[in-house]
Design a protein around this motif. Structure first.
Motif, PDB file in Angstrom:
ATOM      1  N   TRP A  46       0.839  -1.194   0.000  1.00  0.00           N
ATOM      2  CA  TRP A  46       0.000   0.000   0.000  1.00  0.00           C
ATOM      3  C   TRP A  46       0.879   1.251   0.000  1.00  0.00           C
ATOM      4  CZ3 TRP A  46       0.076  -3.584   3.994  1.00  0.00           C
ATOM      5  CH2 TRP A  46       0.724  -3.193   5.150  1.00  0.00           C
ATOM      6  N   VAL A  47       0.267   2.400  -0.095  1.00  0.00           N
ATOM      7  CA  VAL A  47       1.006   3.668  -0.172  1.00  0.00           C
ATOM      8  C   VAL A  47       1.537   4.039   1.213  1.00  0.00           C
ATOM      9  CG1 VAL A  47       0.825   6.132  -0.693  1.00  0.00           C
ATOM     10  CG2 VAL A  47      -0.354   4.453  -2.133  1.00  0.00           C
ATOM     11  N   HIS A  48       2.818   4.359   1.255  1.00  0.00           N
ATOM     12  CA  HIS A  48       3.490   4.816   2.475  1.00  0.00           C
ATOM     13  C   HIS A  48       4.032   6.214   2.219  1.00  0.00           C
ATOM     14  CE1 HIS A  48       3.722   0.966   4.673  1.00  0.00           C
ATOM     15  NE2 HIS A  48       3.701   0.444   3.462  1.00  0.00           N
ATOM     16  N   SER A  49       4.517   6.817   3.273  1.00  0.00           N
ATOM     17  CA  SER A  49       5.174   8.118   3.134  1.00  0.00           C
ATOM     18  C   SER A  49       6.625   7.998   3.550  1.00  0.00           C
ATOM     19  CB  SER A  49       4.484   9.173   4.010  1.00  0.00           C
ATOM     20  OG  SER A  49       3.191   9.433   3.517  1.00  0.00           O
ATOM     21  N   LEU A  50       7.481   8.692   2.809  1.00  0.00           N
ATOM     22  CA  LEU A  50       8.885   8.859   3.167  1.00  0.00           C
ATOM     23  C   LEU A  50       9.044  10.304   3.619  1.00  0.00           C
ATOM     24  CD1 LEU A  50      10.603   7.117   0.111  1.00  0.00           C
ATOM     25  CD2 LEU A  50       9.934   6.086   2.291  1.00  0.00           C
ATOM     26  N   TYR A  51       9.890  10.534   4.604  1.00  0.00           N
ATOM     27  CA  TYR A  51      10.021  11.878   5.181  1.00  0.00           C
ATOM     28  C   TYR A  51      11.466  12.350   5.107  1.00  0.00           C
ATOM     29  CZ  TYR A  51       5.430  10.917   7.082  1.00  0.00           C
ATOM     30  OH  TYR A  51       4.103  10.618   7.214  1.00  0.00           O
ATOM     31  N   ASN A  52      11.621  13.690   4.981  1.00  0.00           N
ATOM     32  CA  ASN A  52      12.963  14.272   5.067  1.00  0.00           C
ATOM     33  C   ASN A  52      13.163  14.813   6.486  1.00  0.00           C
ATOM     34  OD1 ASN A  52      11.667  16.756   5.173  1.00  0.00           O
ATOM     35  ND2 ASN A  52      12.425  17.486   3.194  1.00  0.00           N
ATOM     36  N   ALA A  53      14.326  15.415   6.731  1.00  0.00           N
ATOM     37  CA  ALA A  53      14.649  15.912   8.075  1.00  0.00           C
ATOM     38  C   ALA A  53      13.687  16.998   8.549  1.00  0.00           C
ATOM     39  CB  ALA A  53      16.082  16.437   8.102  1.00  0.00           C
ATOM     40  N   SER A  54      13.049  17.720   7.615  1.00  0.00           N
ATOM     41  CA  SER A  54      12.089  18.773   7.979  1.00  0.00           C
ATOM     42  C   SER A  54      10.661  18.234   8.068  1.00  0.00           C
ATOM     43  CB  SER A  54      12.145  19.913   6.955  1.00  0.00           C
ATOM     44  OG  SER A  54      13.439  20.469   6.925  1.00  0.00           O
ATOM     45  N   ASN A  55      10.497  16.904   7.991  1.00  0.00           N
ATOM     46  CA  ASN A  55       9.205  16.221   8.087  1.00  0.00           C
ATOM     47  C   ASN A  55       8.304  16.449   6.871  1.00  0.00           C
ATOM     48  OD1 ASN A  55       7.886  14.285   9.637  1.00  0.00           O
ATOM     49  ND2 ASN A  55       6.488  15.793  10.506  1.00  0.00           N
ATOM     50  N   ASN A  56       8.891  16.846   5.741  1.00  0.00           N
ATOM     51  CA  ASN A  56       8.149  16.888   4.481  1.00  0.00           C
ATOM     52  C   ASN A  56       8.055  15.449   3.965  1.00  0.00           C
ATOM     53  OD1 ASN A  56       7.944  19.837   4.187  1.00  0.00           O
ATOM     54  ND2 ASN A  56      10.177  19.700   4.078  1.00  0.00           N
ATOM     55  N   SER A  57       7.029  15.179   3.162  1.00  0.00           N
ATOM     56  CA  SER A  57       6.841  13.784   2.746  1.00  0.00           C
ATOM     57  C   SER A  57       6.656  13.633   1.240  1.00  0.00           C
ATOM     58  CB  SER A  57       5.623  13.189   3.457  1.00  0.00           C
ATOM     59  OG  SER A  57       4.431  13.824   3.018  1.00  0.00           O
ATOM     60  N   VAL A  58       6.923  12.426   0.779  1.00  0.00           N
ATOM     61  CA  VAL A  58       6.571  11.971  -0.562  1.00  0.00           C
ATOM     62  C   VAL A  58       5.903  10.611  -0.373  1.00  0.00           C
ATOM     63  CG1 VAL A  58       8.424  13.177  -1.779  1.00  0.00           C
ATOM     64  CG2 VAL A  58       8.805  10.854  -0.966  1.00  0.00           C
ATOM     65  N   ASN A  59       5.009  10.282  -1.286  1.00  0.00           N
ATOM     66  CA  ASN A  59       4.329   8.985  -1.212  1.00  0.00           C
ATOM     67  C   ASN A  59       5.086   7.945  -2.024  1.00  0.00           C
ATOM     68  OD1 ASN A  59       2.282   9.944   0.393  1.00  0.00           O
ATOM     69  ND2 ASN A  59       0.925  10.406  -1.317  1.00  0.00           N
ATOM     70  N   ILE A  60       5.077   6.717  -1.524  1.00  0.00           N
ATOM     71  CA  ILE A  60       5.698   5.606  -2.235  1.00  0.00           C
ATOM     72  C   ILE A  60       4.769   4.397  -2.187  1.00  0.00           C
ATOM     73  CG2 ILE A  60       7.005   4.881  -0.185  1.00  0.00           C
ATOM     74  CD1 ILE A  60       9.179   3.836  -2.163  1.00  0.00           C
ATOM     75  N   SER A  61       4.655   3.737  -3.318  1.00  0.00           N
ATOM     76  CA  SER A  61       3.949   2.449  -3.409  1.00  0.00           C
ATOM     77  C   SER A  61       5.006   1.398  -3.713  1.00  0.00           C
ATOM     78  CB  SER A  61       2.909   2.463  -4.538  1.00  0.00           C
ATOM     79  OG  SER A  61       1.912   3.402  -4.276  1.00  0.00           O
ATOM     80  N   TYR A  62       5.111   0.407  -2.841  1.00  0.00           N
ATOM     81  CA  TYR A  62       6.144  -0.617  -3.021  1.00  0.00           C
ATOM     82  C   TYR A  62       5.706  -1.687  -4.018  1.00  0.00           C
ATOM     83  CZ  TYR A  62       8.322   1.427   1.069  1.00  0.00           C
ATOM     84  OH  TYR A  62       8.914   2.304   1.939  1.00  0.00           O
ATOM     85  N   ILE A  63       6.690  -2.255  -4.697  1.00  0.00           N
ATOM     86  CA  ILE A  63       6.492  -3.335  -5.666  1.00  0.00           C
ATOM     87  C   ILE A  63       7.456  -4.458  -5.277  1.00  0.00           C
ATOM     88  CG2 ILE A  63       6.624  -3.981  -8.099  1.00  0.00           C
ATOM     89  CD1 ILE A  63       6.598  -0.883  -8.687  1.00  0.00           C
ATOM     90  N   CYS A  64       6.980  -5.704  -5.281  1.00  0.00           N
ATOM     91  CA  CYS A  64       7.843  -6.842  -4.965  1.00  0.00           C
ATOM     92  C   CYS A  64       8.016  -7.709  -6.212  1.00  0.00           C
ATOM     93  CB  CYS A  64       7.240  -7.670  -3.830  1.00  0.00           C
ATOM     94  SG  CYS A  64       8.314  -8.978  -3.230  1.00  0.00           S
ATOM     95  N   SER A  65       9.207  -8.281  -6.388  1.00  0.00           N
ATOM     96  CA  SER A  65       9.494  -9.090  -7.575  1.00  0.00           C
ATOM     97  C   SER A  65       8.749 -10.421  -7.585  1.00  0.00           C
ATOM     98  CB  SER A  65      11.000  -9.348  -7.682  1.00  0.00           C
ATOM     99  OG  SER A  65      11.448 -10.088  -6.551  1.00  0.00           O
ATOM    100  N   ALA A  66       8.341 -10.931  -6.427  1.00  0.00           N
ATOM    101  CA  ALA A  66       7.683 -12.244  -6.386  1.00  0.00           C
ATOM    102  C   ALA A  66       6.880 -12.394  -5.103  1.00  0.00           C
ATOM    103  CB  ALA A  66       8.719 -13.356  -6.462  1.00  0.00           C
ATOM    104  N   SER A  67       5.784 -13.126  -5.195  1.00  0.00           N
ATOM    105  CA  SER A  67       5.023 -13.449  -3.987  1.00  0.00           C
ATOM    106  C   SER A  67       5.408 -14.828  -3.473  1.00  0.00           C
ATOM    107  CB  SER A  67       3.518 -13.385  -4.268  1.00  0.00           C
ATOM    108  OG  SER A  67       3.180 -14.311  -5.287  1.00  0.00           O
ATOM    109  N   ASN A  68       6.174 -15.568  -4.280  1.00  0.00           N
ATOM    110  CA  ASN A  68       6.637 -16.899  -3.901  1.00  0.00           C
ATOM    111  C   ASN A  68       7.983 -17.146  -4.577  1.00  0.00           C
ATOM    112  OD1 ASN A  68       6.782 -20.009  -4.632  1.00  0.00           O
ATOM    113  ND2 ASN A  68       5.569 -19.775  -2.783  1.00  0.00           N
ATOM    114  N   ILE A  69       8.937 -17.694  -3.814  1.00  0.00           N
ATOM    115  CA  ILE A  69      10.230 -18.061  -4.390  1.00  0.00           C
ATOM    116  C   ILE A  69      10.559 -19.503  -3.993  1.00  0.00           C
ATOM    117  CG2 ILE A  69      11.132 -15.703  -4.438  1.00  0.00           C
ATOM    118  CD1 ILE A  69      12.768 -16.355  -1.930  1.00  0.00           C
ATOM    119  N   ILE A  70      11.381 -20.148  -4.786  1.00  0.00           N
ATOM    120  CA  ILE A  70      11.866 -21.493  -4.490  1.00  0.00           C
ATOM    121  C   ILE A  70      13.347 -21.360  -4.134  1.00  0.00           C
ATOM    122  CG2 ILE A  70      12.243 -23.836  -5.361  1.00  0.00           C
ATOM    123  CD1 ILE A  70       9.283 -23.082  -5.172  1.00  0.00           C
ATOM    124  N   LEU A  71      13.712 -21.817  -2.957  1.00  0.00           N
ATOM    125  CA  LEU A  71      15.114 -21.758  -2.553  1.00  0.00           C
ATOM    126  C   LEU A  71      15.920 -22.756  -3.384  1.00  0.00           C
ATOM    127  CD1 LEU A  71      14.722 -21.531   1.339  1.00  0.00           C
ATOM    128  CD2 LEU A  71      14.738 -19.700  -0.357  1.00  0.00           C
TER     129      LEU A  71
END
Length: 181
Positions: free
Chosen positions: A120-145
């Motif tokens: 889901w959408v998260h926020s990243l913050y700088n030292a002055s507490n300003n933010s940008v939104n980020i939506s994460y993406i993952c390469s796989a929901s399942n992996i085989i070791l």
């Protein structure tokens, strides 16, 4: 008297028959009532898996940008060889150090592992507490070791920046979890 003797003979014969029948049942019934015992070999097995270990080998890093006028996005693919794309009016200053989040999973060789991440959408913050939104993406929901019990997955994402975005280094955290399938 004859009838009486006849009845005694018949009764004695009947009683003998009853005793013979009872004796037969007494001898036969235990054989009929006996339970047959049979041994069966039961196969049992147990597979004990190694504990999973999740290690971040590289942090997610998008590079250096200068925001223009209007909304812009920066997307970094979640792959071993990540691709960077942008929309809007921002300017890419440098992609030195560009990296998806790289995670190494260690566990039982050839095991199937589920990857759970916060998409889901998260926020990243700088030292002055300003933010940008980020939506994460993952390469796989399942992996085989692999046969050594090692596997990798990657985290990328899309950042949204607004016109006149305050400068600074924006950072935050995300959570990834692995469990045996």
């Amino acid at each position: 008297k004859n009838i009486f003797m006849y009845l005694c003979v018949v009764m004695r014969g009947a009683m003998s028959t009853v005793f013979v029948f009872a004796a037969l049942l007494w001898g036969v019934l235990p054989a009929v009532a006996q339970v047959k015992t049979q041994n069966v070999t039961v196969n049992a097995s147990l597979s004990v898996s190694s504990a999973l270990t999740l290690t971040q080998e590289a942090a997610l890093f998008f590079g250096y940008f200068q925001q223009g006028t209007g909304e812009s996005t920066v997307t970094l693919t979640a792959s071993q060889n990540p691709q960077l794309s942008t929309t809007g009016t921002l300017t890419i200053l440098s992609t030195q150090g560009l990296s998806p989040g790289i995670f190494r999973v260690s566990g039982t060789p050839n095991a199937s592992v589920n990857v759970i991440y916060e998409n889901w959408v998260h926020s990243l913050y700088n030292a002055s507490n300003n933010s940008v939104n980020i939506s994460y993406i993952c390469s796989a929901s399942n992996i085989i070791l692999n046969t050594s019990g090692i596997g990798y997955f990657y985290i990328g994402g899309t950042i949204t920046m607004w016109w006149n975005q305050p400068e600074g280094t924006y950072s935050g955290t995300y959570t990834a979890t692995v469990i045996y399938n």
